[in-house]
Design an enzyme around this catalytic site. Structure first.
Site, short mmCIF file in Angstrom:
data_model
loop_
_atom_site.label_atom_id
_atom_site.label_comp_id
_atom_site.label_asym_id
_atom_site.label_seq_id
_atom_site.Cartn_x
_atom_site.Cartn_y
_atom_site.Cartn_z
N HIS A 57 0.84 -1.21 0.00
CA HIS A 57 0.00 0.00 0.00
C HIS A 57 0.88 1.26 0.00
O HIS A 57 0.62 2.22 -0.72
CB HIS A 57 -0.87 0.06 1.27
CG HIS A 57 -1.88 -1.03 1.41
ND1 HIS A 57 -1.95 -1.84 2.52
CD2 HIS A 57 -2.89 -1.42 0.59
CE1 HIS A 57 -2.96 -2.68 2.39
NE2 HIS A 57 -3.54 -2.46 1.23
N LYS B 67 -16.28 -7.73 6.01
CA LYS B 67 -14.96 -8.39 5.94
C LYS B 67 -14.41 -8.70 7.33
O LYS B 67 -13.35 -9.29 7.46
CB LYS B 67 -13.96 -7.48 5.21
CG LYS B 67 -14.02 -7.57 3.70
CD LYS B 67 -12.74 -6.98 3.12
CE LYS B 67 -12.64 -7.20 1.63
NZ LYS B 67 -11.38 -6.69 1.08
N ARG C 45 -2.14 -6.21 -8.63
CA ARG C 45 -1.09 -7.18 -8.44
C ARG C 45 -1.21 -8.25 -9.52
O ARG C 45 -0.84 -8.06 -10.64
CB ARG C 45 -1.17 -7.80 -7.03
CG ARG C 45 -0.64 -6.88 -5.96
CD ARG C 45 -1.18 -7.21 -4.60
NE ARG C 45 -2.62 -7.04 -4.57
CZ ARG C 45 -3.37 -7.16 -3.49
NH1 ARG C 45 -2.83 -7.51 -2.37
NH2 ARG C 45 -4.67 -6.95 -3.55
N SER D 68 -2.63 -7.78 2.98
CA SER D 68 -2.80 -7.66 4.43
C SER D 68 -3.06 -9.02 5.08
O SER D 68 -2.61 -9.27 6.20
CB SER D 68 -3.95 -6.71 4.75
OG SER D 68 -3.69 -5.44 4.22
P1 ADP Z 1 -9.58 -3.96 -0.70
O1 ADP Z 1 -10.27 -4.81 0.31
O2 ADP Z 1 -10.38 -2.79 -1.16
O3 ADP Z 1 -8.94 -4.69 -1.85
P2 ADP Z 1 -6.92 -3.64 0.34
O4 ADP Z 1 -6.49 -2.95 1.56
O5 ADP Z 1 -6.68 -5.10 0.25
O6 ADP Z 1 -8.41 -3.27 0.13
O7 ADP Z 1 -6.22 -2.95 -0.92
C1 ADP Z 1 -6.40 -1.60 -1.21
C2 ADP Z 1 -5.76 -1.32 -2.56
O8 ADP Z 1 -4.37 -1.50 -2.47
C3 ADP Z 1 -6.24 -2.23 -3.69
O9 ADP Z 1 -6.30 -1.49 -4.89
C4 ADP Z 1 -5.15 -3.26 -3.78
O10 ADP Z 1 -5.05 -3.83 -5.07
C5 ADP Z 1 -3.94 -2.41 -3.47
N1 ADP Z 1 -2.84 -3.22 -2.94
C6 ADP Z 1 -2.82 -3.98 -1.82
N2 ADP Z 1 -1.64 -4.61 -1.67
C7 ADP Z 1 -0.87 -4.22 -2.73
C8 ADP Z 1 0.45 -4.54 -3.19
N3 ADP Z 1 1.22 -5.41 -2.54
N4 ADP Z 1 0.90 -3.95 -4.32
C9 ADP Z 1 0.09 -3.09 -5.00
N5 ADP Z 1 -1.17 -2.77 -4.65
C10 ADP Z 1 -1.65 -3.32 -3.53
#
Ligand code: ADP
Length: 159
Positions: free
Chosen positions: A17, A41, A90, A128
């Protein structure tokens, strides 16, 4: 003024992030991190805890705002006067759901564009859930998330 909303659950924030946030802060005049309440979630961290962790880990970026939201993302973006929704991409599995969301959001709010930033190759495996899983087994997460997150996970999981 180019304002982008970067929405997510951020449960908790990881280096993946933070890499997107750093790159976005250079691309846009203002980046609003929209922390989704996402009760379905069942996040490990409360909305206030997730916001506090993001705030602590992003102090160096001056054009950031962090806010929680519930309901439709396009309504939140409109309220914040953001013309851009930003998502990180990703692997292929991200793509299908993200593509669908981008098209639906365009129907709901034609004036808002979804823009994707491809993950840094270093973090393409990172999310996460895996960080929580490793912390749950008392593993070392220092290469996945900042110290503040590591401490918060230790406290939360009690190890
Ligand atoms: P959500 O539940 O909305 O997917 P996340 O917290 O998992 O929320 O992710 C928020 C954003 O950050 C999403 O667009 C996700 O693709 C991006 N993201 C999460 N981890 C990574 C990573 N390792 N590299 C690039 N983008 C990421």
């Amino acid at each position: 003024m180019k304002i982008a909303v970067y929405p997510g659950t951020f449960d908790p924030v990881t280096f993946g992030h933070l890499d997107i946030i750093e790159r976005a802060s250079q691309l846009f005049d203002k980046v609003i991190i929209g922390v989704s309440t996402h009760p379905e979630k069942k996040p490990l961290f409360s909305i206030d805890e997730r916001i506090k962790l993001i705030r602590e880990c992003t102090k160096q970026f001056k054009n950031l705002e962090i806010a929680s939201f519930e309901g439709l993302l396009v309504d939140f973006a409109r309220k914040k006067k953001a013309g851009i929704i930003l998502r990180g991409l990703r692997e292929l599995s991200d793509f299908q759901a993200e593509f669908q969301r981008a098209i639906i959001n365009k129907k709901l709010a034609p004036e808002i564009e979804t823009i994707f930033i491809a993950t840094n190759a270093k973090f393409f495996y990172l999310n996460s859930s895996i960080v929580k899983e490793i912390a749950g087994f008392n593993g070392n997460i220092s290469c996945f998330a900042p110290k503040q997150v590591e401490n918060a996970l230790k406290q939360k999981i009690g190890k």
